[in-house]
Enzyme design. Structure first.
Site, PDB file in Angstrom:
ATOM      1  N   GLU A   1     -35.330   2.138  24.030  1.00 42.85           N
ATOM      2  CA  GLU A   1     -36.076   3.058  24.910  1.00 42.85           C
ATOM      3  C   GLU A   1     -37.017   2.263  25.828  1.00 42.85           C
ATOM      4  O   GLU A   1     -37.164   2.589  27.006  1.00 42.85           O
ATOM      5  CB  GLU A   1     -36.865   4.076  24.082  1.00 42.85           C
ATOM      6  CG  GLU A   1     -35.952   5.111  23.424  1.00 42.85           C
ATOM      7  CD  GLU A   1     -36.636   6.432  23.118  1.00 42.85           C
ATOM      8  OE1 GLU A   1     -37.783   6.401  22.641  1.00 42.85           O
ATOM      9  OE2 GLU A   1     -36.012   7.486  23.362  1.00 42.85           O
TER      10      GLU A   1
ATOM     11  N   ALA B   1     -40.850  11.220  14.274  1.00 43.54           N
ATOM     12  CA  ALA B   1     -41.801  12.293  14.566  1.00 43.54           C
ATOM     13  C   ALA B   1     -41.227  13.616  14.072  1.00 43.54           C
ATOM     14  O   ALA B   1     -41.959  14.492  13.584  1.00 43.54           O
ATOM     15  CB  ALA B   1     -42.057  12.351  16.068  1.00 43.54           C
ATOM     16  N   GLN B   2     -39.916  13.750  14.208  1.00 49.53           N
ATOM     17  CA  GLN B   2     -39.244  14.972  13.772  1.00 49.53           C
ATOM     18  C   GLN B   2     -39.537  15.254  12.290  1.00 49.53           C
ATOM     19  O   GLN B   2     -39.947  16.353  11.909  1.00 49.53           O
ATOM     20  CB  GLN B   2     -37.732  14.776  13.994  1.00 49.53           C
ATOM     21  CG  GLN B   2     -36.914  15.984  13.751  1.00 49.53           C
ATOM     22  CD  GLN B   2     -35.426  15.772  14.095  1.00 49.53           C
ATOM     23  OE1 GLN B   2     -34.681  16.710  14.089  1.00 49.53           O
ATOM     24  NE2 GLN B   2     -34.994  14.579  14.393  1.00 49.53           N
TER      25      GLN B   2
ATOM     26  N   ASN C   1     -59.894  10.802  12.460  1.00 47.79           N
ATOM     27  CA  ASN C   1     -58.990   9.998  13.286  1.00 47.79           C
ATOM     28  C   ASN C   1     -59.791   8.922  14.013  1.00 47.79           C
ATOM     29  O   ASN C   1     -60.956   9.144  14.373  1.00 47.79           O
ATOM     30  CB  ASN C   1     -58.269  10.894  14.310  1.00 47.79           C
ATOM     31  CG  ASN C   1     -57.067  10.206  14.930  1.00 47.79           C
ATOM     32  OD1 ASN C   1     -56.148   9.795  14.221  1.00 47.79           O
ATOM     33  ND2 ASN C   1     -57.074  10.046  16.236  1.00 47.79           N
TER      34      ASN C   1
ATOM     35  N   GLY D   1     -51.994  12.055  14.101  1.00 47.99           N
ATOM     36  CA  GLY D   1     -50.694  11.835  14.750  1.00 47.99           C
ATOM     37  C   GLY D   1     -49.855  13.090  14.584  1.00 47.99           C
ATOM     38  O   GLY D   1     -50.395  14.181  14.369  1.00 47.99           O
TER      39      GLY D   1
ATOM     40  N   LYS E   1     -33.789  15.233  26.055  1.00 49.30           N
ATOM     41  CA  LYS E   1     -34.929  14.408  25.634  1.00 49.30           C
ATOM     42  C   LYS E   1     -36.248  15.047  26.091  1.00 49.30           C
ATOM     43  O   LYS E   1     -37.230  15.094  25.347  1.00 49.30           O
ATOM     44  CB  LYS E   1     -34.786  13.004  26.248  1.00 49.30           C
ATOM     45  CG  LYS E   1     -35.881  12.040  25.884  1.00 49.30           C
ATOM     46  CD  LYS E   1     -35.690  11.503  24.503  1.00 49.30           C
ATOM     47  CE  LYS E   1     -36.756  10.507  24.120  1.00 49.30           C
ATOM     48  NZ  LYS E   1     -36.618  10.077  22.735  1.00 49.30           N
TER      49      LYS E   1
ATOM     50  N   ALA F   1     -47.969  13.980  12.102  1.00 45.00           N
ATOM     51  CA  ALA F   1     -48.081  14.531  10.757  1.00 45.00           C
ATOM     52  C   ALA F   1     -49.426  15.235  10.573  1.00 45.00           C
ATOM     53  O   ALA F   1     -49.478  16.416  10.201  1.00 45.00           O
ATOM     54  CB  ALA F   1     -47.912  13.410   9.729  1.00 45.00           C
TER      55      ALA F   1
HETATM   56  C1  LIG Z   1     -41.772   3.886  21.435  1.00 46.98           C
HETATM   57  C2  LIG Z   1     -41.435   4.812  20.310  1.00 46.98           C
HETATM   58  C3  LIG Z   1     -40.499   5.810  20.497  1.00 46.98           C
HETATM   59  C4  LIG Z   1     -40.183   6.707  19.466  1.00 46.98           C
HETATM   60  N1  LIG Z   1     -39.282   7.690  19.704  1.00 46.98           N
HETATM   61  C5  LIG Z   1     -39.051   8.622  18.748  1.00 46.98           C
HETATM   62  C6  LIG Z   1     -38.194   9.728  19.023  1.00 46.98           C
HETATM   63  O1  LIG Z   1     -37.607   9.828  20.107  1.00 46.98           O
HETATM   64  N2  LIG Z   1     -38.039  10.660  18.056  1.00 46.98           N
HETATM   65  C7  LIG Z   1     -38.691  10.586  16.842  1.00 46.98           C
HETATM   66  O2  LIG Z   1     -38.545  11.516  16.024  1.00 46.98           O
HETATM   67  N3  LIG Z   1     -39.484   9.540  16.543  1.00 46.98           N
HETATM   68  C8  LIG Z   1     -39.685   8.553  17.460  1.00 46.98           C
HETATM   69  N4  LIG Z   1     -40.527   7.496  17.185  1.00 46.98           N
HETATM   70  C9  LIG Z   1     -41.142   7.395  15.845  1.00 46.98           C
HETATM   71  C10 LIG Z   1     -42.368   8.311  15.757  1.00 46.98           C
HETATM   72  O3  LIG Z   1     -43.225   8.073  16.831  1.00 46.98           O
HETATM   73  C11 LIG Z   1     -43.101   8.124  14.437  1.00 46.98           C
HETATM   74  O4  LIG Z   1     -42.194   8.298  13.393  1.00 46.98           O
HETATM   75  C12 LIG Z   1     -44.262   9.134  14.340  1.00 46.98           C
HETATM   76  O5  LIG Z   1     -45.245   8.830  15.296  1.00 46.98           O
HETATM   77  C13 LIG Z   1     -44.870   9.173  12.944  1.00 46.98           C
HETATM   78  O6  LIG Z   1     -45.898  10.114  12.908  1.00 46.98           O
HETATM   79  P1  LIG Z   1     -47.198   9.892  12.018  1.00 46.98           P
HETATM   80  O7  LIG Z   1     -48.037  11.117  12.176  1.00 46.98           O
HETATM   81  O8  LIG Z   1     -46.804   9.453  10.666  1.00 46.98           O
HETATM   82  O9  LIG Z   1     -47.931   8.632  12.665  1.00 46.98           O
HETATM   83  P2  LIG Z   1     -48.571   8.460  14.108  1.00 46.98           P
HETATM   84  O10 LIG Z   1     -47.989   9.398  15.086  1.00 46.98           O
HETATM   85  O11 LIG Z   1     -48.491   7.007  14.394  1.00 46.98           O
HETATM   86  O12 LIG Z   1     -50.101   8.863  13.899  1.00 46.98           O
HETATM   87  C14 LIG Z   1     -50.980   8.148  13.091  1.00 46.98           C
HETATM   88  C15 LIG Z   1     -52.397   8.510  13.492  1.00 46.98           C
HETATM   89  O13 LIG Z   1     -53.302   7.928  12.566  1.00 46.98           O
HETATM   90  C16 LIG Z   1     -54.355   7.295  13.255  1.00 46.98           C
HETATM   91  N5  LIG Z   1     -54.816   6.183  12.414  1.00 46.98           N
HETATM   92  C17 LIG Z   1     -54.122   5.078  12.053  1.00 46.98           C
HETATM   93  N6  LIG Z   1     -54.862   4.294  11.258  1.00 46.98           N
HETATM   94  C18 LIG Z   1     -56.050   4.927  11.104  1.00 46.98           C
HETATM   95  C19 LIG Z   1     -57.226   4.619  10.388  1.00 46.98           C
HETATM   96  N7  LIG Z   1     -57.345   3.508   9.656  1.00 46.98           N
HETATM   97  N8  LIG Z   1     -58.269   5.474  10.469  1.00 46.98           N
HETATM   98  C20 LIG Z   1     -58.188   6.620  11.201  1.00 46.98           C
HETATM   99  N9  LIG Z   1     -57.077   6.954  11.883  1.00 46.98           N
HETATM  100  C21 LIG Z   1     -56.025   6.120  11.835  1.00 46.98           C
HETATM  101  C22 LIG Z   1     -53.731   6.824  14.565  1.00 46.98           C
HETATM  102  O14 LIG Z   1     -54.706   6.632  15.545  1.00 46.98           O
HETATM  103  C23 LIG Z   1     -52.796   7.998  14.870  1.00 46.98           C
HETATM  104  O15 LIG Z   1     -53.477   9.012  15.569  1.00 46.98           O
HETATM  105  C24 LIG Z   1     -40.833   6.575  18.199  1.00 46.98           C
HETATM  106  C25 LIG Z   1     -41.780   5.559  18.006  1.00 46.98           C
HETATM  107  C26 LIG Z   1     -42.085   4.689  19.039  1.00 46.98           C
HETATM  108  C27 LIG Z   1     -43.123   3.607  18.826  1.00 46.98           C
END
Ligand SMILES: Cc1cc2nc3c(=O)[nH]c(=O)nc-3n(C[C@H](O)[C@H](O)[C@H](O)COP(=O)(O)OP(=O)(O)OC[C@H]3O[C@@H](n4cnc5c(N)ncnc54)[C@H](O)[C@@H]3O)c2cc1C
Length: 404
Positions: free
Chosen positions: A170, A317-318, A37, A12, A378, A14
């Site tokens: 959103e 995400a930020q 992943n 994701g 945006k 991160a």
């Molecule tokens: C509709 C929506 C709108 C949003 N808008 C914003 C915004 O405008 N600005 C903002 O900053 N944040 C926003 N967010 C929040 C943001 O998307 C999250 O905070 C961000 O995605 C977190 O990043 P991450 O890398 O921790 O997790 P994720 O991006 O969710 O990535 C996790 C990854 O791990 C993988 N994974 C999960 N479980 C497993 C497993 N068991 N085995 C292998 N792989 C696995 C998944 O497939 C994915 O690829 C929004 C969220 C949503 C749902």
């Protein structure tokens, strides 16, 4: 000395940003890097509300991980993490296992249902490409069936969104954009469509100024959204939801309930035997798990306190991408045995909440924005996250350039 093995879980915001940074910082002979992943693609989680409502082509939301990683330095394993065995420095996958010297956990969050009966079984969530596809298809199916039903069911065209936070609002913005198209396609009177947003808290979009919230609410209300504030969903059934405001209980019949009211850390982390709060781990300032010298948790699975307000940073995400930069630097320092690790410092540039493709509200570099300027910002933010991971090529391929 044997090469150190770095395993990164999740591609994701991160995980993938960590990989992009690490493959720049480390030479191929310095460490073995493995990325795990579930899918062979990354999806932009922050665009999932569009993919769910059907206002964007789902292919635009994802891109192949192979196109981002340097295969000379990083081995990609498409598999699902089942368990992390920290005692034996092992990750158990559905189809095998991996050992590590350094582990980065970036597997994100899962929906939080707060124990509300029936939600997990009967409500949709905006979580990944699969759930987004299910929502999109289900919504269109309701219009298709309604248009052919001998006795059309009102609940088929009643759409309930649980939660008026960022994700809920959103999604509402996209839904009100999609509904007129579906009405036209299936010859359905738009007056028969009901969109209801139920929120337990006293306000929509906590974190934004009243002026911006009022703007967002009034724009969405004009497009047909009914807000039920300070109203809690107490149960979800196949026929709809039960809500409670004060002492009053009401049933809302709906065949489509979308739950968008919060997340908790991935249960895989909860099962590791470390302390969690709603599934998130309060990490040290250097992003390591307390007491675990070689495990980093970043993104939605981590919890850090924003000292300015003495509250945890919201999962965004930020933050996930900024943490990834620090995490990659710290792992490089560990691999090279360079001593002191860097503390993470968030640099919050603002937040913009879309209300459809051409409208939004935002607070950017301390400046309040609404309408077209906010919508423009945006898209800049969306393109920026593509740029950080994949450079100008990815922005040209997947970026958002239509502003009006
Ligand atoms: C509709 C929506 C709108 C949003 N808008 C914003 C915004 O405008 N600005 C903002 O900053 N944040 C926003 N967010 C929040 C943001 O998307 C999250 O905070 C961000 O995605 C977190 O990043 P991450 O890398 O921790 O997790 P994720 O991006 O969710 O990535 C996790 C990854 O791990 C993988 N994974 C999960 N479980 C497993 C497993 N068991 N085995 C292998 N792989 C696995 C998944 O497939 C994915 O690829 C929004 C969220 C949503 C749902």
């Amino acid at each position: 000395m044997a090469k150190k093995k770095i395993v990164i879980l999740g591609a994701g915001y991160a995980g993938l940003t960590t990989i992009v940074r690490l493959q720049k910082l480390l030479g191929a002979n310095e460490a073995d890097i493995v990325l795990v992943n579930k899918n062979d693609y990354h999806y932009e989680t922050t665009w999932l509300h569009e993919a769910s409502a059907g206002t964007i082509d789902p292919n635009r939301v994802c891109y192949q991980i192979d196109n981002i990683i340097d295969s000379n330095k990083v081995q990609f394993v498409q598999d699902t993490v089942v368990e992390i065995d920290k005692e034996n420095k092992k990750v158990i996958l559905e189809n095998g296992e991996l050992t590590y010297d350094y582990l980065v956990i970036g597997i994100g969050a899962v929906p939080e249902t707060f124990g509300i009966q029936g939600l997990a079984e009967h409500a949709f969530t905006i979580t990944n490409m699969h759930t987004a596809g299910k929502i999109r298809e289900h919504i269109e199916e309701q219009f298709a069936i309604y248009s052919k039903e001998a006795e059309p069911k009102a609940e088929r065209l009643t759409f309930v969104v649980g939660g008026a936070g960022f994700t809920g609002v959103e999604f509402l913005g996209e839904l009100v954009q999609r509904v007129p198209e579906l009405c036209k396609k299936y010859n359905v009177n738009i007056q028969n469509v009901k969109i209801i947003c139920v929120e337990a808290a006293p306000t929509v979009l906590p974190g934004f100024d009243k002026d911006l919230v009022d703007y967002a609410v009034s724009k969405l209300e004009k497009k047909g959204v009914e807000f039920k504030i300070q109203t809690a969903i107490t149960e979800c059934t196949p026929e709809g939801i039960l809500v409670k405001k004060g002492d009053e209980i009401e049933e809302i019949k709906s065949l489509t309930v979308i739950w968008a009211a919060g997340v908790r850390g991935n249960p895989i982390v909860e099962n590791m035997g470390i302390e969690t709060m709603r599934g998130r781990v309060k990490v040290n300032l250097d992003l390591r798990v307390p007491g675990e010298e070689n495990i980093f948790i970043i993104g939605d699975g981590s919890l850090m306190i924003d000292e300015a307000v003495n509250r945890p940073y919201p999962p965004t995400a930020q933050i996930a991408m900024q943490q990834a930069v620090t995490c990659a630097k710290n792992i490089t320092a560990l691999v090279r045995d360079q001593g002191q690790l860097e503390n993470f410092k968030a640099d919050i540039k603002g937040m913009v909440c879309s209300l459809g493709h051409n409208d939004a509200i935002g607070l950017v570099f301390g400046k309040r924005l609404k309408g077209t300027p906010a919508a423009f910002m945006k898209k800049v933010i969306d393109n920026r996250s593509l740029f950080i991971v994949g450079g100008p090529g990815l922005v040209m391929k997947k970026g958002k350039f239509k502003f009006l």
